[in-house]
Design an enzyme around this catalytic site. Structure first.
Site, PDB file in Angstrom:
ATOM      1  N   GLU A 247     -32.440  28.381   0.011  1.00 42.32           N
ATOM      2  CA  GLU A 247     -33.033  27.786  -0.847  1.00 42.32           C
ATOM      3  C   GLU A 247     -34.115  28.665  -1.748  1.00 42.32           C
ATOM      4  OE1 GLU A 247     -32.524  25.370  -2.364  1.00 42.32           O
ATOM      5  OE2 GLU A 247     -30.892  24.550  -0.681  1.00 42.32           O
TER       6      GLU A 247
HETATM    7  C1  LIG Z   1     -26.578  29.692   6.464  1.00 41.45           C
HETATM    8  C2  LIG Z   1     -26.803  29.776   5.328  1.00 41.45           C
HETATM    9  C3  LIG Z   1     -26.607  28.708   4.546  1.00 41.45           C
HETATM   10  C4  LIG Z   1     -26.634  28.625   3.022  1.00 41.45           C
HETATM   11  N1  LIG Z   1     -26.391  27.263   2.191  1.00 41.45           N
HETATM   12  C5  LIG Z   1     -26.006  27.476   0.900  1.00 41.45           C
HETATM   13  C6  LIG Z   1     -25.656  26.315   0.205  1.00 41.45           C
HETATM   14  O1  LIG Z   1     -25.463  25.574   0.722  1.00 41.45           O
HETATM   15  N2  LIG Z   1     -25.189  26.600  -0.939  1.00 41.45           N
HETATM   16  C7  LIG Z   1     -25.617  27.890  -1.684  1.00 41.45           C
HETATM   17  O2  LIG Z   1     -25.116  27.841  -2.804  1.00 41.45           O
HETATM   18  N3  LIG Z   1     -25.924  29.000  -0.984  1.00 41.45           N
HETATM   19  C8  LIG Z   1     -26.356  28.881   0.307  1.00 41.45           C
HETATM   20  N4  LIG Z   1     -26.647  29.841   0.911  1.00 41.45           N
HETATM   21  C9  LIG Z   1     -27.154  31.378   0.143  1.00 41.45           C
HETATM   22  C10 LIG Z   1     -28.482  31.546   0.151  1.00 41.45           C
HETATM   23  O3  LIG Z   1     -29.248  30.695  -0.617  1.00 41.45           O
HETATM   24  C11 LIG Z   1     -28.753  32.881  -0.164  1.00 41.45           C
HETATM   25  O4  LIG Z   1     -28.373  33.721   1.003  1.00 41.45           O
HETATM   26  C12 LIG Z   1     -30.190  33.246  -0.749  1.00 41.45           C
HETATM   27  O5  LIG Z   1     -30.403  32.473  -1.766  1.00 41.45           O
HETATM   28  C13 LIG Z   1     -30.318  34.923  -0.722  1.00 41.45           C
HETATM   29  O6  LIG Z   1     -29.429  35.337  -1.735  1.00 41.45           O
HETATM   30  P1  LIG Z   1     -28.683  36.667  -1.035  1.00 41.45           P
HETATM   31  O7  LIG Z   1     -28.052  36.195   0.324  1.00 41.45           O
HETATM   32  O8  LIG Z   1     -27.572  36.890  -2.139  1.00 41.45           O
HETATM   33  O9  LIG Z   1     -29.596  37.784  -1.115  1.00 41.45           O
HETATM   34  P2  LIG Z   1     -29.879  38.572  -2.126  1.00 41.45           P
HETATM   35  O10 LIG Z   1     -30.492  38.045  -3.272  1.00 41.45           O
HETATM   36  O11 LIG Z   1     -29.204  39.861  -2.035  1.00 41.45           O
HETATM   37  O12 LIG Z   1     -31.653  39.089  -1.566  1.00 41.45           O
HETATM   38  C14 LIG Z   1     -31.822  40.165  -0.777  1.00 41.45           C
HETATM   39  C15 LIG Z   1     -33.259  40.426  -0.623  1.00 41.45           C
HETATM   40  O13 LIG Z   1     -33.574  40.953  -1.841  1.00 41.45           O
HETATM   41  C16 LIG Z   1     -34.725  40.166  -2.172  1.00 41.45           C
HETATM   42  N5  LIG Z   1     -34.558  39.912  -3.816  1.00 41.45           N
HETATM   43  C17 LIG Z   1     -33.618  39.632  -4.268  1.00 41.45           C
HETATM   44  N6  LIG Z   1     -33.839  39.735  -5.798  1.00 41.45           N
HETATM   45  C18 LIG Z   1     -35.288  40.004  -5.912  1.00 41.45           C
HETATM   46  C19 LIG Z   1     -36.075  39.956  -7.014  1.00 41.45           C
HETATM   47  N7  LIG Z   1     -35.758  39.754  -8.199  1.00 41.45           N
HETATM   48  N8  LIG Z   1     -37.333  40.265  -6.716  1.00 41.45           N
HETATM   49  C20 LIG Z   1     -37.784  40.408  -5.506  1.00 41.45           C
HETATM   50  N9  LIG Z   1     -36.949  40.410  -4.183  1.00 41.45           N
HETATM   51  C21 LIG Z   1     -35.697  40.237  -4.607  1.00 41.45           C
HETATM   52  C22 LIG Z   1     -34.597  38.807  -1.444  1.00 41.45           C
HETATM   53  O14 LIG Z   1     -36.012  38.248  -1.347  1.00 41.45           O
HETATM   54  C23 LIG Z   1     -34.172  39.323  -0.201  1.00 41.45           C
HETATM   55  O15 LIG Z   1     -35.229  39.668   0.648  1.00 41.45           O
HETATM   56  C24 LIG Z   1     -26.923  29.899   2.326  1.00 41.45           C
HETATM   57  C25 LIG Z   1     -27.147  31.000   3.061  1.00 41.45           C
HETATM   58  C26 LIG Z   1     -26.898  31.016   4.475  1.00 41.45           C
HETATM   59  C27 LIG Z   1     -27.183  32.488   5.192  1.00 41.45           C
END
Ligand SMILES: Cc1cc2nc3c(=O)[nH]c(=O)nc-3n(C[C@H](O)[C@H](O)[C@H](O)COP(=O)(O)OP(=O)(O)OC[C@H]3O[C@@H](n4cnc5c(N)ncnc54)[C@H](O)[C@@H]3O)c2cc1C
Length: 567
Positions: free
Chosen positions: A429
């Site tokens: 989220e």
């Molecule tokens: C168990 C689980 C359930 C989930 N359920 C859903 C769901 O139902 N629907 C759905 O759509 N998604 C879902 N997700 C996805 C989840 O919302 C994402 O994992 C989350 O938004 C982070 O995206 P990412 O994993 O690509 O991490 P990334 O975006 O790659 O982030 C990696 C790190 O970089 C940081 N970062 C990234 N961009 C920036 C920025 N611009 N400035 C500063 N820091 C930054 C982040 O804070 C984080 O620490 C789920 C994930 C999990 C693990």
């Protein structure tokens, strides 16, 4: 150790800290009388303790699995989900026009918290459905509402949220899923989504996916994204199930925690979808669902922290290790350091619950009155509630393991499961880093007006409390003043400098709001003064360090080169 639903504490905060009475006197929520609030919370407490909590460990040990392309739920989850749906809990805050109860979010959040304490993996399913209901209520056509909302509200069907793709996580605007017009008002949706919570299930016959995708004329980035309803089975006019849509679960993720919640890789191969809201306005529509879900995730944080704390306390009362200051052979609870851990955890859980419920109240007041000040208050508090409550979940669950000593590190006691389950909460989220950036970026775009209004309110309350608790009230007033100065300093920074200190700034804000909540509690009930002192004397002093980091800017961080990080 059986979970005990904290109905009394939730009621106390609603009545004496956040002022729920103001919600209950509005025309919109006049049905939410004190008796009804008590009955709802007590009943949700019973459901959580008696039916859902026994499923928590089962879900952990017997994860959801994929068989022949379909999800098979953990044992007992079907009965647990039936109890949630048949109890009307999915539609608690939904519109009565489609079978909901139309009750305030303030009450629904207390219910969310208790169900999350009991079984987070299962509670995720109604959580997402509730978010979808709200998004459809605000953005769908009347026809779509009539077809989907009664089934979702009753819990007969469930809802999901499909944003994330392998290369598009926090940067949702990078998504590649396509929507091609079919020429008959429907769209062919093609692409892959990952991490989709409860993306398939055997608990409901239909799963309704809200999917973000780009139309052929959609611009790059978030501005070109549209939102589509893509059901697993296409409903026919009478609400029955028609053709199977061309979408499938490719695999389930193997996760650190919430094993009972199937997290799916979803493939859409020209699946039939219907536009929700206007073309290219999908992010705005999805934000309705995401804001709802963000506050619900805050409640999940409070719920896991509460359950982990109860677990640790029971262990600390039973485990004896040598002489304590109070007895030759007393429980470890009597050791000062163990007492520190548990008292800190209780003070944090109380503050996180109060901040989350204050945010829920602001949403209810905005709904009931349309007053933009309440809307601004809700918008300001949402990232604070989400990030603070979910960080508290991890900290308290970590403390819970520590209180157990070595027994916390083995799975049999159950303390470790809370830590594993909690760890997702600061990530999904919108990561807590993104929440903090939202706070110092978008939520201060008003020049800090909403923030300063809240700080004024903290100071007025502290001023009024000086006659009864001068020391606590004085420190809360001073802390609010320091936050005011810190906010002015943050407002003067360029955006990336703000971002560098966003996380400590958010925690500083939560510290002041926690101080305010504990002060109000102690003023209302002298029995709560000792805990208020823990917050004000031990935790609030962190404020100076947090605000120093918030002011520091980004340059020093970039001076730490890659080679420094690697060495
Ligand atoms: C168990 C689980 C359930 C989930 N359920 C859903 C769901 O139902 N629907 C759905 O759509 N998604 C879902 N997700 C996805 C989840 O919302 C994402 O994992 C989350 O938004 C982070 O995206 P990412 O994993 O690509 O991490 P990334 O975006 O790659 O982030 C990696 C790190 O970089 C940081 N970062 C990234 N961009 C920036 C920025 N611009 N400035 C500063 N820091 C930054 C982040 O804070 C984080 O620490 C789920 C994930 C999990 C693990």
């Amino acid at each position: 150790m059986p979970y005990r639903a904290p109905v009394k504490d939730i009621r106390f905060i609603l009545d004496h800290v956040v002022g729920f009475a103001e919600v209950a006197v509005t025309d919109r929520f006049s049905a939410a009388t004190p008796d009804l609030a008590e009955a709802i919370l007590a009943e949700a407490g019973r459901l959580s303790t008696d039916i859902l909590a026994p499923l928590n460990r089962i879900g952990d040990q017997h994860p959801a699995r994929l068989e022949n392309g379909a999800v098979v739920s953990s044992p007992g989850f079907a009965e647990g989900y039936r109890a949630i749906a048949e109890g009307g809990w999915v539609g608690m805050a939904a519109s009565p026009d489609y079978g909901g109860m139309g009750l305030p979010i303030s009450l629904a959040l207390g219910v969310d918290e208790m169900m999350s304490s009991a079984c987070l993996a299962l509670q995720l399913k109604p959580l997402l459905t509730k978010g979808q209901i709200e998004a459809l209520e605000h953005h769908a056509s009347d026809e779509m509402k009539a077809l989907y909302l009664p089934k979702l509200t009753s819990g007969e069907w469930s809802g999901t949220m499909n944003l994330t793709e392998p290369h598009a996580g926090s940067d949702v605007g990078a998504l590649r899923t396509k929507a091609m017009p079919n020429g008959d008002g429907t769209y062919a949706i093609s692409g892959q989504k990952i991490f989709i919570t409860w993306g398939d299930t055997d608990l409901t016959p239909n799963v309704c996916h809200l999917v973000l995708a780009r139309l052929p004329d959609g611009a790059e980035g978030t501005k070109g994204i549209s939102l589509f309803m893509v059901p697993k089975f296409i409903p026919v006019a009478d609400g029955g199930l028609g053709d199977r849509n061309s979408l499938r679960v490719v695999s389930l993720e193997h996760k650190l925690g919430i094993h009972g919640s199937p997290t799916c890789v979803m493939q859409f191969d020209g699946a039939t979808g219907w536009l929700v809201g206007a073309p290219h306005k999908g992010m705005a529509a999805m934000f309705t669902m995401m804001n709802n879900a963000r506050l619900s995730v805050a409640a999940q944080g409070v719920g896991i922290a509460e359950a982990a704390l109860q677990h640790a306390l029971a262990y600390a009362e039973a485990r004896h290790q040598g002489a304590t200051p109070l007895a030759a052979d007393g429980p470890i609870l009597e050791h000062a350091d163990v007492r520190r851990m548990l008292a800190t955890a209780r003070a944090e859980v109380f503050a996180a619950r109060a901040i989350s419920l204050a945010c829920a109240k602001a949403i209810d007041m905005a709904t009931a009155t349309g007053n933009p000040d309440w809307q601004a208050r809700a918008a300001l508090l949402t990232p604070i509630a989400k990030a603070y409550a979910t960080d508290v979940a991890c900290e308290v669950a970590g403390m819970g393991v520590q209180v157990h000593g070595g027994m916390g590190f083995v799975e049999e006691t159950g303390a470790a499961q809370y830590l594993r389950d909690a760890r997702i909460l600061p990530i999904y989220e919108g990561t807590n880093g993104i929440q903090a950036m939202d706070l110092v970026g978008r939520k201060l775009l008003d020049g800090g007006e909403a923030a300063f209004r809240l700080i004024d309110e903290v100071q007025r309350g502290a001023e009024a409390g000086r006659a009864h608790l001068p020391d606590l009230a004085g420190e809360v007033w001073q802390a609010a003043e320091a936050l005011r100065e810190g906010t002015e300093a943050v407002l003067a920074l360029p955006l990336n400098d703000r971002f560098a200190g966003a996380v400590p700034y958010l925690r500083a804000f939560a510290r002041v709001l926690g101080g305010q909540a504990h002060l109000k509690a102690a003023l209302a009930d002298p029995g709560r003064e000792a805990l208020a002192r823990v917050m004000v004397r031990r935790l609030l002093p962190e404020l100076g360090g947090l605000l120093a980091q918030a002011r520091e800017g980004a340059a020093g961080l970039y001076e730490v080169g890659s080679e420094d990080l690697a060495a």
